[in-house]
Design a protein around this motif. Structure first.
Motif, short mmCIF file in Angstrom:
data_model
loop_
_atom_site.label_atom_id
_atom_site.label_comp_id
_atom_site.label_asym_id
_atom_site.label_seq_id
_atom_site.Cartn_x
_atom_site.Cartn_y
_atom_site.Cartn_z
N GLU A 138 0.78 -1.50 -0.12
CA GLU A 138 -0.09 -0.03 0.10
C GLU A 138 0.84 1.37 0.01
N LYS A 139 2.09 1.01 0.36
CA LYS A 139 3.02 2.43 0.67
C LYS A 139 3.15 3.14 -0.72
N SER A 140 3.07 2.31 -1.75
CA SER A 140 3.64 2.77 -3.09
C SER A 140 2.41 3.50 -3.68
N GLY A 141 1.15 3.46 -3.32
CA GLY A 141 0.16 4.01 -3.78
C GLY A 141 -0.39 3.71 -5.18
N GLU A 142 0.20 2.78 -5.68
CA GLU A 142 0.05 2.02 -6.89
C GLU A 142 -1.26 1.08 -7.05
N TRP A 143 -1.75 0.99 -5.78
CA TRP A 143 -2.93 0.16 -6.05
C TRP A 143 -4.40 0.64 -5.54
N ARG A 144 -5.24 -0.03 -6.25
CA ARG A 144 -6.49 0.68 -5.99
C ARG A 144 -7.43 -0.43 -5.86
N LEU A 145 -8.18 0.02 -4.43
CA LEU A 145 -9.18 -1.06 -4.16
C LEU A 145 -10.61 -1.04 -4.96
N VAL A 146 -10.83 -2.28 -5.71
CA VAL A 146 -11.97 -2.28 -6.76
C VAL A 146 -13.11 -3.16 -6.21
N HIS A 147 -13.04 -3.87 -5.16
CA HIS A 147 -14.23 -4.62 -4.78
C HIS A 147 -13.82 -5.12 -3.28
N ALA A 148 -14.76 -5.11 -2.39
CA ALA A 148 -14.60 -5.59 -1.14
C ALA A 148 -15.81 -6.30 -0.64
N GLU A 149 -15.59 -7.20 0.23
CA GLU A 149 -16.64 -7.75 0.88
C GLU A 149 -16.43 -8.33 2.27
N HIS A 150 -17.35 -8.27 3.15
CA HIS A 150 -17.20 -8.55 4.46
C HIS A 150 -17.98 -10.07 4.81
N TRP A 151 -16.92 -10.64 5.30
CA TRP A 151 -17.28 -12.06 5.72
C TRP A 151 -17.43 -12.32 7.34
N PRO A 152 -18.69 -12.24 7.80
CA PRO A 152 -18.90 -12.29 9.25
C PRO A 152 -18.19 -13.64 9.91
N SER A 153 -17.76 -13.77 11.20
CA SER A 153 -17.37 -15.02 11.72
C SER A 153 -18.80 -15.85 11.72
N ASP A 154 -18.42 -17.06 11.95
CA ASP A 154 -19.50 -18.06 12.03
C ASP A 154 -19.18 -19.30 12.91
N SER A 155 -19.90 -20.25 13.00
CA SER A 155 -19.52 -21.46 13.84
C SER A 155 -18.34 -22.13 13.27
N LYS A 156 -17.90 -22.16 12.28
CA LYS A 156 -16.60 -22.76 11.53
C LYS A 156 -15.42 -21.85 11.42
N ASN A 157 -15.82 -20.44 11.32
CA ASN A 157 -14.70 -19.51 10.85
C ASN A 157 -14.80 -18.54 12.01
N PRO A 158 -13.82 -18.96 13.23
CA PRO A 158 -13.99 -17.85 14.44
C PRO A 158 -13.62 -16.57 14.31
N VAL A 159 -13.03 -16.01 13.24
CA VAL A 159 -13.00 -14.70 13.24
C VAL A 159 -13.42 -14.14 11.70
N ALA A 160 -13.81 -12.92 11.91
CA ALA A 160 -14.39 -12.02 10.63
C ALA A 160 -13.27 -11.73 9.66
#
Ligand code: NAP
Length: 180
Positions: A138-160
């Motif tokens: 990220e420090k280079s400023g060369e990268w642009r975020l084009v898509h993001a989605e949130h995956w909440p924690s659940d019984s099988k995945n202890p962290v979001a």
């Protein structure tokens, strides 16, 4: 040719350890990894390749090793002494995408060639004595975020988690250059 990185990193960009294993077990991310890499040309370091022993089905691994005597698990798996040689081989073979899957050394060596980053941001901090880290892209400023989605924690995945896609910025002139 698209050169995509696929990695899972914690809040400090931790992605593994010198001892060679993932610090977490997150089935949601494993399913995502399988989907993104299915049938693909893969670029990976010798250590990650050995850790993934028996995992490959319809993928074509391009393994990086500086050991000229290194022999892969199967004859169809190829070994290269550097990033450019591996990417040139894939390009000449007609690949339209190579997916780099790590480890840390390969992500650092291949970052200049990358065109897309697919990151699973694990919303936690893990304590590992001998950690290996994803490069600080990220420090280079060369990268642009084009898509993001949130995956909440659940019984099988202890962290979001947060799935993020980045693309390299193109055609941005350096600041302050006079217009002809
Ligand atoms: N979180 C994630 O998304 C993720 C993904 C993949 C791996 N990992 C983790 O990352 C760790 C392994 O990463 P790592 O950095 O230690 O190892 P690595 O990148 O998988 O492999 C390193 C090896 O690749 C070869 N190599 C590295 N750079 C090279 C270059 N520029 N040219 C030619 N060969 C090169 C060398 O092999 P030789 O010694 O044979 O010369 C080197 O020892 C493990 O803990 C693994 O679980 C995490």
């Amino acid at each position: 040719m698209q050169v995509s990185f696929v990695a899972a990193i914690d809040r400090n960009r931790l992605m593994g350890s010198e001892a060679g294993h993932l610090p977490w077990r997150l089935p949601r991310d494993i399913a995502h990894f399988r989907a993104v890499t299915a049938g693909q040309w893969l670029l990976l370091g010798r250590r990650t390749y050995e850790e993934m022993d028996g995992w490959f089905t319809d993928q074509t691994p391009l393994v990086l090793s500086r050991d000229p005597d290194y022999r892969p698990q199967r004859p169809s798996h190829r070994v290269f002494a550097g990033v450019n040689a591996a990417l040139d081989f894939a390009r000449a073979s007609g690949a339209d995408e190579v997916v780099a899957v790590g480890g840390a050394r390969i992500f650092s060596a291949a970052l200049e060639a990358a065109t897309r980053l697919i990151l699973t941001r694990i919303e936690a901090v893990y304590e590992v004595a001998d950690g290996v880290y994803f490069p600080d892209f990220e420090k280079s400023g060369e990268w642009r975020l084009v898509h993001a989605e949130h995956w909440p924690s659940d019984s099988k995945n202890p962290v979001a988690m947060r799935l993020e896609y980045y693309e390299r910025r193109q055609g941005i002139p350096p600041p302050g250059r006079p217009v002809p």
